[in-house]
Every structure is written in C-alpha cells, then in structure tokens.
Design an enzyme around this catalytic site. Sequence first.
Site, PDB file in Angstrom:
ATOM      1  N   GLU A 103     -21.944  33.622  -8.461  1.00 29.62           N
ATOM      2  CA  GLU A 103     -22.734  33.251  -9.631  1.00 29.62           C
ATOM      3  C   GLU A 103     -23.338  31.855  -9.502  1.00 29.62           C
ATOM      4  O   GLU A 103     -23.792  31.271 -10.481  1.00 29.62           O
ATOM      5  CB  GLU A 103     -21.875  33.356 -10.897  1.00 29.62           C
ATOM      6  CG  GLU A 103     -21.357  34.773 -11.132  1.00 29.62           C
ATOM      7  CD  GLU A 103     -20.542  34.929 -12.410  1.00 29.62           C
ATOM      8  OE1 GLU A 103     -20.359  33.910 -13.125  1.00 29.62           O
ATOM      9  OE2 GLU A 103     -20.094  36.057 -12.700  1.00 29.62           O
ATOM     10  N   THR A 200     -14.553  28.145 -14.033  1.00 28.01           N
ATOM     11  CA  THR A 200     -15.579  28.891 -13.301  1.00 28.01           C
ATOM     12  C   THR A 200     -16.954  28.257 -13.435  1.00 28.01           C
ATOM     13  O   THR A 200     -17.884  28.659 -12.745  1.00 28.01           O
ATOM     14  CB  THR A 200     -15.659  30.344 -13.805  1.00 28.01           C
ATOM     15  OG1 THR A 200     -15.959  30.338 -15.211  1.00 28.01           O
ATOM     16  CG2 THR A 200     -14.342  31.075 -13.582  1.00 28.01           C
ATOM     17  N   GLU A 218      -8.979  34.486 -23.322  1.00 30.28           N
ATOM     18  CA  GLU A 218      -8.321  35.794 -23.369  1.00 30.28           C
ATOM     19  C   GLU A 218      -6.873  35.726 -22.903  1.00 30.28           C
ATOM     20  O   GLU A 218      -6.114  36.679 -23.106  1.00 30.28           O
ATOM     21  CB  GLU A 218      -9.090  36.791 -22.501  1.00 30.28           C
ATOM     22  CG  GLU A 218     -10.314  37.386 -23.172  1.00 30.28           C
ATOM     23  CD  GLU A 218     -11.455  36.389 -23.281  1.00 30.28           C
ATOM     24  OE1 GLU A 218     -12.244  36.518 -24.230  1.00 30.28           O
ATOM     25  OE2 GLU A 218     -11.553  35.483 -22.442  1.00 30.28           O
ATOM     26  N   ASP A 340     -15.631  38.774 -29.854  1.00 30.87           N
ATOM     27  CA  ASP A 340     -15.868  38.085 -28.574  1.00 30.87           C
ATOM     28  C   ASP A 340     -17.307  37.631 -28.445  1.00 30.87           C
ATOM     29  O   ASP A 340     -17.886  37.663 -27.362  1.00 30.87           O
ATOM     30  CB  ASP A 340     -15.466  38.977 -27.390  1.00 30.87           C
ATOM     31  CG  ASP A 340     -15.475  38.238 -26.064  1.00 30.87           C
ATOM     32  OD1 ASP A 340     -15.283  37.017 -26.068  1.00 30.87           O
ATOM     33  OD2 ASP A 340     -15.686  38.880 -25.017  1.00 30.87           O
ATOM     34  N   TRP A 428     -23.545  35.296 -19.450  1.00 32.04           N
ATOM     35  CA  TRP A 428     -23.673  33.958 -18.862  1.00 32.04           C
ATOM     36  C   TRP A 428     -24.966  33.766 -18.083  1.00 32.04           C
ATOM     37  O   TRP A 428     -25.367  32.631 -17.818  1.00 32.04           O
ATOM     38  CB  TRP A 428     -22.493  33.690 -17.922  1.00 32.04           C
ATOM     39  CG  TRP A 428     -22.486  34.610 -16.732  1.00 32.04           C
ATOM     40  CD1 TRP A 428     -21.859  35.813 -16.636  1.00 32.04           C
ATOM     41  CD2 TRP A 428     -23.189  34.419 -15.497  1.00 32.04           C
ATOM     42  NE1 TRP A 428     -22.125  36.396 -15.417  1.00 32.04           N
ATOM     43  CE2 TRP A 428     -22.934  35.551 -14.693  1.00 32.04           C
ATOM     44  CE3 TRP A 428     -23.987  33.405 -14.985  1.00 32.04           C
ATOM     45  CZ2 TRP A 428     -23.459  35.700 -13.413  1.00 32.04           C
ATOM     46  CZ3 TRP A 428     -24.523  33.550 -13.707  1.00 32.04           C
ATOM     47  CH2 TRP A 428     -24.251  34.699 -12.937  1.00 32.04           C
ATOM     48  N   CYS A 650      -7.702  44.159 -13.821  1.00 28.43           N
ATOM     49  CA  CYS A 650      -8.113  44.074 -12.416  1.00 28.43           C
ATOM     50  C   CYS A 650      -8.455  45.438 -11.830  1.00 28.43           C
ATOM     51  O   CYS A 650      -9.449  45.585 -11.126  1.00 28.43           O
ATOM     52  CB  CYS A 650      -7.004  43.429 -11.576  1.00 28.43           C
ATOM     53  SG  CYS A 650      -6.753  41.673 -11.919  1.00 28.43           S
ATOM     54  N   HIS A 651      -7.615  46.439 -12.088  1.00 23.15           N
ATOM     55  CA  HIS A 651      -7.743  47.723 -11.406  1.00 23.15           C
ATOM     56  C   HIS A 651      -8.508  48.769 -12.210  1.00 23.15           C
ATOM     57  O   HIS A 651      -8.651  49.894 -11.745  1.00 23.15           O
ATOM     58  CB  HIS A 651      -6.357  48.255 -11.038  1.00 23.15           C
ATOM     59  CG  HIS A 651      -5.663  47.440  -9.991  1.00 23.15           C
ATOM     60  ND1 HIS A 651      -6.020  47.481  -8.670  1.00 23.15           N
ATOM     61  CD2 HIS A 651      -4.648  46.551 -10.078  1.00 23.15           C
ATOM     62  CE1 HIS A 651      -5.246  46.660  -7.977  1.00 23.15           C
ATOM     63  NE2 HIS A 651      -4.418  46.074  -8.804  1.00 23.15           N
TER      64      HIS A 651
END
Length: 727
Positions: A103, A200, A218, A340, A428, A650-651
């Site tokens: 990014e 980030t 979160e 959110d 973003w 994640c998965h």
Amino acid sequence: MNLKPMHIAKVFLPGLLLLTVACSSDQKEEPIAEAPAAPVAPSSSAVTAERIIAADDAPGEWLTHGRTYGEQRFSPLAAIDEDNVGELGLAWYAELPTDRGIETTPLMADGKLYATASWGHVLAYDAKTGEELWHFDPQVPKDYGVRACCDVVNRGVALWGNNVYVASLDGRLYALDRDTGEVVWKVDTRINTTDAYTVTGAPRIVNGKVVIGNGGAEMSVRGYVTAYDAVTGEQAWRFFTVPGNPADGFEDETQERIAETWTGKWWENGKGGGTAWDSFAFDPELNFLYIGVGNGASWNQKIRSPEGGDNLFISSIVAVEADTGDYAWHYQTTPGDNWDYTATQHMILAELAIEGQERKVLMQAPKNGFFYVLDRVTGELLSAEKYMPVTWATHVDMETGRPVEAPGMRDGNTDTMVSPGPSGAHNWHPMTYSPDTGLVYIPAKSHSAIYADDFHTLERDAVWHINFNAGLMVGMPDEVPAEARAAIGKQALAAELIAWDPIKGEAVWRKPRGYYSGSGLLSTHGNLLFQGDLTGTFSAFAADSGDELWSYPVQGGVMASPITYTIDDEQYVAVAQGWGGETGLPFGSVSGPQNMINISRLLVFKLGASEELPEVPVMEQVLEADGVELASSEFVESGRDLFNLYCAVCHGGNAISAGLIPDLRYRIKDVDPAWQAIVMEGGLAANGMPAWKEYLTADEADLIKEYVKHEAVLGAKRGERRLVRAP
C-alpha cells in the site's frame, strides 16, 4: 481424542480471548528509545519545510506522502498528457521482498526513489535506472501479524533532513540515513506492549516533528497520535483521541471534556478504540495538524457506551496545534459510530470559492458515504452530500452538523441491511484533487451488510462472521439470509471511480471499476488521472471526462497510489503493486475472487519505454477431501464457533480464504497429523502462526479441526478449485 461439543452463547465479551492472545508479549511495558547518533550536518539536498512548501517550484520531485502538505496528490507535470499517454511503456520494475499487501506511496528526492513493502521494509532505488541502493528490514517477528486486523501492510516513508522515516508493524519508528539505510535512531511508539498496537500508516513530518498514529481498535486499544523530534527521536507531544479510565486521571482538560460523551466502562469494553491509523494533513500557515480518527471499540455502542453518547473523538476529524498537540477544533462525521465508519480516510486541503467567498477547506469522503467540506480554520461544516448509496442516515442537518439517522439502524436485527458496510463507501485508498478541473476523484465502492447483535440467529452456512472485538456479527451482502436479501435488496462489492464537484456537492461522472475498490489516485496537469485495479491493470483516464486513454497489464492487483516525477527532463509514473490488505484480510473471503495471486513489485513507466514483465507461472489446485473422516454435526457446530472466533480473520469466514493466507481446507489432510503441534505449540510461528495453548484446550483445537474438515468436504463436493503460484 476426547471431544466435547460446545455452544458459545456469548462470544463477544469484554476481554475477548482473541484479543488476549493477539496482545500477549514478554517485552518491557514502557516505550524504549535507542540513543540517537550524533547529529550530522544536513547536505545541500536536505528535505526541509521550505522545500515541501515550495513543491510546485520543483514539481519533478515527490517529497511527502501527498506531494504537498495539503495532500492533493496532484502534479503540475504535463510532459505526459492526454495526447501522448498512449505511448507509455514500462521503464523498469523491481521485485519487492514480501508477498503480502502493498500500500506504499513512493517518495522521490534528489534522484532517489523510496518505497516500503509489508511489515515496514524500506527500499531505495535509483529513480532513473531502478538500481537498488539499499534495503532496510525491521525484522518484525512474523507471529506479530496476528495483532493486525487487515494485513501487515505499510503505506510509506517520510523524508526530512538527510533521513528517511518509517514505522514498522510492531510499532517501532525508525530514522534511517537516506544514503545508506543505516539506523540513526529508533523508538517504540507503543504506550505498552501488552495491547495489540500496530502501525501501518506513513509518518508525516511537520515543523521538524515526526507524527505517527497507530492501529488496533478492533483488538481493544486506546488511540493516540505522537510527535517525535526528527533529529533526536525524543517525544515532543502525545494527543489521545479517546479518554482513558477516569480513575487514573485525565491527561488534560480535553480528555476530561470528551469523557463526558462516554458512558459505562469503555476503558474495559474495548478501551475506546479511536485509532488514527492513516490520514493526516497540515496547514503551515495556520500551524494546524489535521488528524483522521477511526472507529470505536467495540463497534457495538451497546457494549462500548451502553447509554449512548457521541463518544468523542471516534470517527472525527480533529485539528491540533502542530507544535504542542493542543486541541483546536473537531468535527465528528458519525457520532456514536456503530458500524465501523472511520474518518481515517484521506483528507485534502484546498481553497474553494463557496458562495462567492474563497474558503480554506478540508475535504474528506469517509467510510460513512457522505462527502464533507469543512472550513479548516474553524471546523464549520460547509457541505455534506452522499457520494454513494447510504441507508444508515437520510441526510446531514446543516444547522446542527449532525447526521439524521434512519430508524432501526442501531437495532442489531438480522433483517436490516445497512449501507455502507464495514469496509465503507471509501476506505484508505487516497483520493486526489485537481485544481485544473476543480474536481475531487474518489476510489469508491458500493457495499452493505447486516449488523446482528446475536449471530446465533443467523443462518449458519450463509453468514460470514467478523471475529474482532466488534460486539457484532456482520453478514455480508452475498451471504446474508435469503429473506433479508429479498426484502431489502442486495449490493455487491463493486468499485467506482467518481469525479466529484465539491462546490456543487454532486458527481460529474462515475466509472465502474470492477471488484471491491480501485487503487489510490494521481491527477496531473496533463489532464490525466492514474489508477490501478485488483484485476491487474494500471490505467490512465482523462480527468475531465473519465475516458480511458491507456492501460497496461501488470499481472496482479494494484491497491497503492501512483506518483510522478522527472529525471533528466523525462517524466516518469511510478506505482507499487501487491494485492492484500482488507481486500485479502479480512473481507476478501466474503464475496471476492479466490484466484487472486499476490505479485509485489514497484513499477515505473515513461514515454517510449519497452521493458517487459517476466511471466508469472500459475497452476490450478483442486480441493480434494477423499478419505477425510467427519465428526458428528454437534462437534462441527462447536468447531464453527471457535473457528469464527479465533481463526476467521486470517483464514477466512466459513474457512474460505481469499488466498493471501493459506486456505486450511486445501491443507487439512497434510496438516492433520501435526495439527496439535501447529495450533497449540506454535510449530509454524516463524511463518506467522502463533501458539494458542494458553488460550485453547487441546479438545477445542480438535473441534476447530473437525470444522475445517467438514468445510473441506463441502468444498470438494462443490468442485472448488483455485489458482496458485507454481513452484
């Protein structure tokens, strides 16, 4: 194995176990700073405030994140224009050293190009030839990635003096020598190492201070922004974006005042959130730093602040004095946010003639679907209009400045679709403003969701669960119950490129851009607008009309923002590519393609160039589950609850990965014998899979495995297959 069926009646409680494992650390509790090296006299090419302010006098460079302090991402360069852009070719490319989301916005100064990769890697290149000059690896432990909600991305560096500044995922801020990449100083920006803080965003440097925020709302953290002396690394000031525990005393009068807008024990039920994880802008004349503040934690206000309240400063734009961090003014885009709807999206400063009067304005298109124009001197709301479909509010009351919420949007019912969904109408990906056209260009998307207080009332096989500390279960549009879709309608994750007139408050043109969201944007004096997409195409459009003028197949998804610069009187366009982020984690598994391959590169174009990209070998992988033995349905249901609590971020929801992180269904036969060693003992910690033995029992780990096996069999019956990189 001694399996016991489970039923988790209330998954989202304060102190969620996921958050505990994501936050645990044996490091020191206090921030640490290494002693800075002796200051080195800046060279004649030192980056200074004067140099950034005078960017239009030297338009061939890109010295700060948005090119100027106003973050317009517009370049006066016009050697490449609408007439010759079709002659653009690839000048050079560089493979980036990570294979997660990319990014970064590259910066270019004095003939050198600086870009970041995942985790906080920094690479410097000769901007003309692409020769790699140096590479800095912050050596973030890979199991730290579990603390990040939405991939281990990094959005870029800052330049000041003779240094390059970068923040790594694990919260450390580095000053590096521009010529060598050697560490000049580093500091740990985290207020503690127990909570799941991540960084980030790209630093900004104002008045000799390095400004950085953090992520982790979160994962139950308290948001703040910190400024450090660019030369020494010493902390100059810190501004908390939400109040802390009143029993500990408030840091300043601002914290005491905003605490009155909260109820309950927010410092326990998510710690407030309000992280400033991306957007900043700076007005050197006013000496105001503008901070975009994120969502509350938990998302569900019934948990976070049970008696309501605006919950300042979540989902707000806050102006502070750049030298001291003292509060100046704020505007809250979504009071008491429940969905959110962050206000961390890109902010742009400009001067606009509104009702015959020139106003210094700040513009933002946050997640909530309204485009805001504010007076950046006072914070006065000048306009707020919907730029994408919005159902949570009917309009913004211009007298009060507050949104008028639609009935039932906070009820947490399974029959209420809310637009936008948690990924927002704009995330973003940076906008751009062209003074030539007077338009703001927005990488937007349509998106909606059901926010349910009790996920057990939703159809089990039809709902994707968010397992953050949201206090809500979120059903995405392709997967919500059929009756809700029929009653309310369905919106897919569809991208649009919008040319927005900020004075009239309306779109001039709209262009469909495929799945999810196009990349960040660049506009130029050549009447050009550059954007990439997730299908693997980098394109140029006419800024006035939206007509596509040029495109180039780059083999993989592009999310990052392009820049342009000149070397030896030749204009270049640079963009980094690498699919991931929230499109791969966590939202990618919802309705997006599972055949997206991550290719992480830096690409640089110029007129008449003819470099070619190497072929990327791929292969098809078929989901096979022959010989997989299934447990009874009661064990599967218990495993489903546990998987969606601990593993889905994640998965993938319902065990379907978007491909950035391994899809466990394809690997279950191979890892079955080593399951306990991997899950409980951390056998793959070096790859980013931490040990869970402190938080799961062996029986619970086996229940998760039974659920994955169940989903593998279902997927095999459906004939699922995917594309992967060939070895």
